[in-house]
Every structure is written in C-alpha cells, then in structure tokens.
Enzyme design. Structure first.
Site, PDB file in Angstrom:
ATOM      1  N   ASP A  58       0.856  -1.184   0.000  1.00  0.00           N
ATOM      2  CA  ASP A  58       0.000   0.000   0.000  1.00  0.00           C
ATOM      3  C   ASP A  58       0.891   1.234   0.000  1.00  0.00           C
ATOM      4  O   ASP A  58       1.993   1.214   0.565  1.00  0.00           O
ATOM      5  CB  ASP A  58      -0.906   0.022   1.232  1.00  0.00           C
ATOM      6  CG  ASP A  58      -2.021  -1.006   1.172  1.00  0.00           C
ATOM      7  OD1 ASP A  58      -2.395  -1.420   0.060  1.00  0.00           O
ATOM      8  OD2 ASP A  58      -2.525  -1.390   2.239  1.00  0.00           O
ATOM      9  N   ASP A  92      -6.881  -1.199  -4.834  1.00  0.00           N
ATOM     10  CA  ASP A  92      -7.998  -0.798  -3.973  1.00  0.00           C
ATOM     11  C   ASP A  92      -8.849   0.277  -4.654  1.00  0.00           C
ATOM     12  O   ASP A  92     -10.071   0.267  -4.550  1.00  0.00           O
ATOM     13  CB  ASP A  92      -7.480  -0.257  -2.635  1.00  0.00           C
ATOM     14  CG  ASP A  92      -6.721  -1.288  -1.822  1.00  0.00           C
ATOM     15  OD1 ASP A  92      -6.975  -2.497  -1.995  1.00  0.00           O
ATOM     16  OD2 ASP A  92      -5.865  -0.884  -1.015  1.00  0.00           O
TER      17      ASP A  92
END
Length: 150
Positions: free
Chosen positions: A113, A129
């Site tokens: 991330d 995402d």
C-alpha cells in the site's frame, strides 16, 4: 472477450508496476510528502484485508479471495452480454483490483500500500484498492440510475 482480457491485464500491470517501484525503492515505513501534509506516498505492508483487518491471516484471506475472484469472473462471463457499459467497466475494475492484490499476497505474503491522504483518510491504500472502489461505485451508480428509470 479479448478486449476484456487485455484491459484487465493492463490494469493489473499498472497496479503491479507501481507496487514494484514502491517495494524496490522505498523502505517499509518511508513516507514522501507530495502535497504538503495532505498527500504522501507511504510504504505500508498490509498483511490483512481492507483497512488492515485480519492481520496475519494471509492463508485464510488468500483462499477466500481466490474463491471470490473465481465467482466474480464466472458471474461476469455468464452475464457480460446482458451488462451495460457501466456494469462491464465496473466488473473489469473489480476483477483487476482483486487479482492485483491477490498477486501481492501470493508473491510477497502482503499487499503493498502507498496512497496516503492524511488530510481526509487515516488508511493507506493502493491502486488495486482504487480499482475495486471505482467498480463498486459504478455498480451503485448504475443501480441508482436503473431505479430512477423504474
């Protein structure tokens, strides 16, 4: 069908190249301010799922995710001719995002991330995402438009 496969492959490639660059050129926990204290590129290793829940349960998450991806792909393939443009686009995004994060779990044991909007959101997320959320938003908008027509 070739168009859908190429589109999914391209979206996954974009997601994976960004994750590769972050993983290769940043140290876990590094953060690079992009827009003041509002937006940063921050390297986080998510060993769970959305919002960091189920940390350390990669095996269970991976099995559930593979099953979900297969079911979504089967549903998409069975209904693609019935779907309108927004539905097809939504499923392309959802499948691409799910597969992109699954690749991370299988190859790395965690999801990379890096997108960190500190001014409005306390979670760090990634391009896959974003794809999943865009897909869900498109499906919801499509559903709202259909309901208004009825």
């Amino acid at each position: 069908m070739i168009f859908y496969c190429v589109t999914i492959a391209l979206l996954i490639f974009i997601d994976q190249i960004v994750k590769f660059l972050v993983d290769r050129h940043m140290i876990f926990g590094d953060t690079i301010p992009v827009i003041g204290d509002f937006f940063h590129i921050t390297y986080v290793q998510n060993r769970g799922i959305a919002f960091g829940i189920f940390q350390g349960k990669v095996d269970i998450i991976s099995i559930a995710t593979v099953i979900a991806i297969i079911l979504i792909i089967v549903y998409f393939l069975k209904n693609v001719k019935k779907f309108n443009f927004f539905e097809r686009t939504a499923y392309l995004f959802i499948i691409s995002g799910a597969v992109g994060n699954m690749i991370d779990r299988l190859l790395r044991g965690y999801v990379v991330d890096m997108i960190d909007f500190r001014g409005i959101w306390s979670f760090v997320f990634n391009i896959a995402d974003v794809y999943i959320n865009l897909g869900v938003i498109l499906l919801l908008l499509d559903l709202l438009v259909k309901r208004r027509k009825d």
